[in-house]
Design an enzyme around this catalytic site. Sequence first.
Site, PDB file in Angstrom:
ATOM      1  N   HIS A 136       6.872   1.435  -3.471  1.00 53.50           N
ATOM      2  CA  HIS A 136       5.755   1.535  -2.413  1.00 53.50           C
ATOM      3  C   HIS A 136       6.427   1.845  -1.211  1.00 53.50           C
ATOM      4  CE1 HIS A 136       2.235  -0.014  -4.785  1.00 53.50           C
ATOM      5  NE2 HIS A 136       3.406  -0.649  -5.780  1.00 53.50           N
TER       6      HIS A 136
ATOM      7  N   GLU B  58       9.449  -2.065  -1.476  1.00 49.33           N
ATOM      8  CA  GLU B  58       8.651  -1.374  -0.544  1.00 49.33           C
ATOM      9  C   GLU B  58       9.820  -0.715   0.321  1.00 49.33           C
ATOM     10  OE1 GLU B  58       5.435  -1.643   0.390  1.00 49.33           O
ATOM     11  OE2 GLU B  58       4.576  -3.076  -0.683  1.00 49.33           O
TER      12      GLU B  58
END
Length: 307
Positions: free
Chosen positions: A189, A271
Amino acid sequence: MREDESVPPRSRQAARLRPLLTAAALATVCLITAGCGDDGTGRAEPRPGTAAPSGAPSSAPAGTASASKSPSPAPTSGKPLPRGPLTGRTVVIDPGHNPRNRDHTREINSQVDIGTGRKECDTTGTATDAGYPEARFTLDVSRRLRTLLEAEGAKVVLTQDDDRPFGPCIDERARIGNEAGADAVVSVHADGSAVGNRGFHMILPAAVRGGAADTAEIVAASRDLGERIAGNFVRVTGSAPSNYVGGNTGLDTREDLGGLNLSTVPKVFIECGNMRDPKDAALLTSADWRQKAALGIAEGIGSYLKR
């Protein structure tokens, strides 16, 4: 941006890094715990009160959706795999979101069961201010990661390869890893937080039990996987741990994400940077940096699988 960030997260624990087991990883832990490389490339994840993701889906309609009526996961490249240190290992890579989710808002807003409740099937993800979508970023990094892991002999499965109209839903993403009997699963992500929020972080599963969710068997292994990826990510990319998530450790433990709650195999989210911060966005849109990101993740996975 993680799978269901439109729903405010519940409890979050800042995790402290345990010493990593390999010599190379040990050398990088000090960097993480000391908050090294504050000018490094990081990534961030939106929190309540931060900038909203681009193209966030509207509120979910009434009714439910089944995630089982979708195409099979993307296969490996189809070429014979070389023998290498990861021969016999299976890795599932989960590219966050889908480039066409924004054309299927009704479907992705339908609710699915995550064991401890219900969440949206998926979200559109975020984008840079210039319009580079998170879903394109995650696919690019995931494809680079697949190439690196296959070169080491691993069997690699992508949960999607821009080969389906939307999704898969978060429960199916977990199921793909489970049914593959994956030795490791990584969900890729990027974040969509406020300007100034920078630095990467790993999201690790909390101990959760409820409904179809029971993470007791994967919590320790997932932490080990996440720590090893974090250490190698620092070393390869020069990125610093998040300056706003995880207490400068680069680790964040979560209990509200279906992709983790429903997993029965070791799994983490990464992330990779904040798409809404100009400095991070410049890195995320760089092909050279994306290759470094893929390499850092690959070396972390390799360290975990070779332990």
